[in-house]
Design a protein around this motif. Structure first.
Motif, PDB file in Angstrom:
ATOM      1  N   GLY A 148      10.909   0.130  -8.343  1.00  0.00           N
ATOM      2  CA  GLY A 148      11.539   0.204  -7.033  1.00  0.00           C
ATOM      3  C   GLY A 148      10.562   0.512  -5.918  1.00  0.00           C
ATOM      4  N   ALA A 149       9.446   1.213  -6.248  1.00  0.00           N
ATOM      5  CA  ALA A 149       8.510   1.648  -5.207  1.00  0.00           C
ATOM      6  C   ALA A 149       7.875   0.473  -4.448  1.00  0.00           C
ATOM      7  CB  ALA A 149       7.447   2.557  -5.810  1.00  0.00           C
ATOM      8  N   PRO A 150       7.284  -0.527  -5.128  1.00  0.00           N
ATOM      9  CA  PRO A 150       6.693  -1.627  -4.346  1.00  0.00           C
ATOM     10  C   PRO A 150       7.726  -2.448  -3.595  1.00  0.00           C
ATOM     11  CG  PRO A 150       6.584  -2.094  -6.711  1.00  0.00           C
ATOM     12  CD  PRO A 150       7.015  -0.669  -6.565  1.00  0.00           C
ATOM     13  N   LEU A 151       8.922  -2.624  -4.176  1.00  0.00           N
ATOM     14  CA  LEU A 151       9.964  -3.373  -3.466  1.00  0.00           C
ATOM     15  C   LEU A 151      10.399  -2.639  -2.201  1.00  0.00           C
ATOM     16  CD1 LEU A 151      12.136  -4.557  -6.495  1.00  0.00           C
ATOM     17  CD2 LEU A 151      10.561  -5.916  -5.131  1.00  0.00           C
ATOM     18  N   ALA A 152      10.589  -1.319  -2.337  1.00  0.00           N
ATOM     19  CA  ALA A 152      10.936  -0.530  -1.158  1.00  0.00           C
ATOM     20  C   ALA A 152       9.783  -0.523  -0.153  1.00  0.00           C
ATOM     21  CB  ALA A 152      11.286   0.897  -1.578  1.00  0.00           C
ATOM     22  N   GLY A 153       8.553  -0.518  -0.653  1.00  0.00           N
ATOM     23  CA  GLY A 153       7.402  -0.569   0.237  1.00  0.00           C
ATOM     24  C   GLY A 153       7.388  -1.840   1.070  1.00  0.00           C
ATOM     25  N   ILE A 154       7.723  -2.954   0.438  1.00  0.00           N
ATOM     26  CA  ILE A 154       7.773  -4.224   1.186  1.00  0.00           C
ATOM     27  C   ILE A 154       8.849  -4.160   2.267  1.00  0.00           C
ATOM     28  CG2 ILE A 154       8.351  -6.676   0.991  1.00  0.00           C
ATOM     29  CD1 ILE A 154       7.000  -6.654  -1.755  1.00  0.00           C
ATOM     30  N   VAL A 179       0.852  -1.202   0.000  1.00  0.00           N
ATOM     31  CA  VAL A 179       0.000   0.000   0.000  1.00  0.00           C
ATOM     32  C   VAL A 179       0.882   1.244   0.000  1.00  0.00           C
ATOM     33  CG1 VAL A 179      -1.788   1.290   1.215  1.00  0.00           C
ATOM     34  CG2 VAL A 179      -1.855  -1.210   1.204  1.00  0.00           C
ATOM     35  N   TYR A 180       1.930   1.233   0.852  1.00  0.00           N
ATOM     36  CA  TYR A 180       2.879   2.348   0.830  1.00  0.00           C
ATOM     37  C   TYR A 180       3.498   2.477  -0.572  1.00  0.00           C
ATOM     38  CZ  TYR A 180       2.858   2.019   5.982  1.00  0.00           C
ATOM     39  OH  TYR A 180       2.491   1.982   7.306  1.00  0.00           O
ATOM     40  N   GLY A 181       3.826   1.322  -1.151  1.00  0.00           N
ATOM     41  CA  GLY A 181       4.426   1.346  -2.489  1.00  0.00           C
ATOM     42  C   GLY A 181       3.492   1.940  -3.521  1.00  0.00           C
ATOM     43  N   LEU A 182       2.188   1.650  -3.400  1.00  0.00           N
ATOM     44  CA  LEU A 182       1.211   2.199  -4.352  1.00  0.00           C
ATOM     45  C   LEU A 182       1.176   3.723  -4.260  1.00  0.00           C
ATOM     46  CD1 LEU A 182      -1.045   1.807  -6.402  1.00  0.00           C
ATOM     47  CD2 LEU A 182      -2.636   1.385  -4.501  1.00  0.00           C
ATOM     48  N   VAL A 183       1.167   4.250  -3.037  1.00  0.00           N
ATOM     49  CA  VAL A 183       1.173   5.709  -2.870  1.00  0.00           C
ATOM     50  C   VAL A 183       2.514   6.284  -3.346  1.00  0.00           C
ATOM     51  CG1 VAL A 183       0.884   7.616  -1.240  1.00  0.00           C
ATOM     52  CG2 VAL A 183      -0.429   5.509  -0.934  1.00  0.00           C
ATOM     53  N   ALA A 184       3.605   5.532  -3.085  1.00  0.00           N
ATOM     54  CA  ALA A 184       4.926   6.005  -3.511  1.00  0.00           C
ATOM     55  C   ALA A 184       5.014   6.108  -5.034  1.00  0.00           C
ATOM     56  CB  ALA A 184       6.008   5.062  -2.978  1.00  0.00           C
ATOM     57  N   ILE A 185       4.313   5.234  -5.745  1.00  0.00           N
ATOM     58  CA  ILE A 185       4.316   5.307  -7.212  1.00  0.00           C
ATOM     59  C   ILE A 185       3.785   6.654  -7.677  1.00  0.00           C
ATOM     60  CG2 ILE A 185       3.249   4.347  -9.295  1.00  0.00           C
ATOM     61  CD1 ILE A 185       3.427   1.596  -7.986  1.00  0.00           C
ATOM     62  N   SER A 186       2.809   7.200  -6.948  1.00  0.00           N
ATOM     63  CA  SER A 186       2.269   8.507  -7.342  1.00  0.00           C
ATOM     64  C   SER A 186       3.330   9.598  -7.202  1.00  0.00           C
ATOM     65  CB  SER A 186       1.026   8.842  -6.505  1.00  0.00           C
ATOM     66  OG  SER A 186       1.354   9.058  -5.141  1.00  0.00           O
TER      67      SER A 186
END
Length: 299
Positions: free
Chosen positions: A243-249, A17-24
């Protein structure tokens, strides 16, 4: 061991979820080189748009089909993204980074005040878009909403990566991200590319709101998710969609472990400060993040 794996699963799903927001954050930065500190407020606006077209209209006696409400929300996000780009950040093209940074802070305060003016500070029930509850996967309990959100994040990441690396319009955005003058010399409209990036940023943030808030409560306090996603975007690399979802994990799992094993000994502080410790470490040790470009400018 089962408890540890359960913690890792929950942390990874929250991290997506953090990764999804980070993509924005990433889609805006890739074209405009702007870190929008008000991205959490953009997410809240997307959530309130959807509330208005669903439960808001229902409260005054008008029932709208969910698909129509979602389509209207996307349209509102498009107009919102274009408005932010056209009236706030386009006039700042070519201005010092400090001026853009201050404009981003001013936008954060402005959006909070505008949201309070239009929708008031009252908390509201967010419509149930995703299935509630949980299911068993062997000995583990999986949150259905977060699992669907995680799968959506992975699919969106792959789609946006293909868009930025395979489509002509996506390559134009990449050229704009590389250098505005070079893009102009190639006949690419920098203004149009940046407008597209802001539209994508608003829509992706609204998708994050759906995953985060489905069946829960929306309020202005939800905007703090933007500051939780910012360390994720920095860790993954501000130019890296994948990188965003990986960093989110990584952040989500670290936060879940800290919440379980460190919070009882730190009065609940460890999990709260972990993402920002990571952010400071990234800025000091590897400013481009795990997957970002090496030559970048920081605000």
């Amino acid at each position: 061991m089962i408890k540890l794996i359960q913690i890792l699963i929950e942390g990874a799903l929250v991290g997506l979820v953090y990764g999804l927001v980070a993509i924005s954050f990433v889609v805006i930065y890739r074209a405009s080189r702007i870190i929008n500190l008000a991205q959490g407020e953009v997410l809240v606006f997307g959530a309130l748009f959807l509330w208005t077209f669903t439960l808001g209209l229902r409260s005054i006696g008008y029932e709208m089909p969910l698909l129509v409400a979602i389509a209207l929300t996307i349209g509102a996000c498009v107009a919102f993204g274009v408005g932010l780009e056209r009236f706030v950040f386009r006039p700042l093209i070519g201005q010092p980074a400090f001026a853009i940074f201050m404009a981003s802070i001013a936008l954060l305060i402005l959006l909070r005040g505008t949201a309070q003016l239009i929708w008031t500070a009252e908390t509201r029930s967010f419509p149930v878009i995703l299935p509630e509850g949980a299911f068993n996967l062997g000995p583990f309990l999986i949150n259905t909403r977060l699992m669907i959100g995680g799968l959506f994040t992975v699919a969106l990441t792959m789609a946006l990566h293909l868009f930025f690396t395979r489509s002509r319009r996506g390559l134009r955005l990449a050229a704009v991200a590389e250098d505005h003058n070079t893009a102009l010399s190639l006949g690419i409209s920098v203004r149009a590319a940046i407008a597209i990036a802001w539209i994508l940023g608003a829509i992706v943030a609204t998708c994050g709101a759906v995953v985060l808030l489905s069946g829960r409560i929306v309020s202005l306090e939800v905007a703090h998710i933007g500051f939780k996603a910012l360390p994720v975007a920095l860790l993954g690399g501000l130019e890296s969609i994948r990188g965003a979802p990986l960093a989110g994990i990584i952040i989500g799992v670290g936060e879940a472990l800290a919440m379980t094993y460190l919070d009882p000994h730190t009065n609940g502080a460890a999990s709260g400060i972990l993402p920002y410790l990571v952010m400071v470490a990234v800025v000091l040790i590897r400013p481009q993040g795990l997957f970002g470009w090496k030559k970048i400018e920081r605000l």
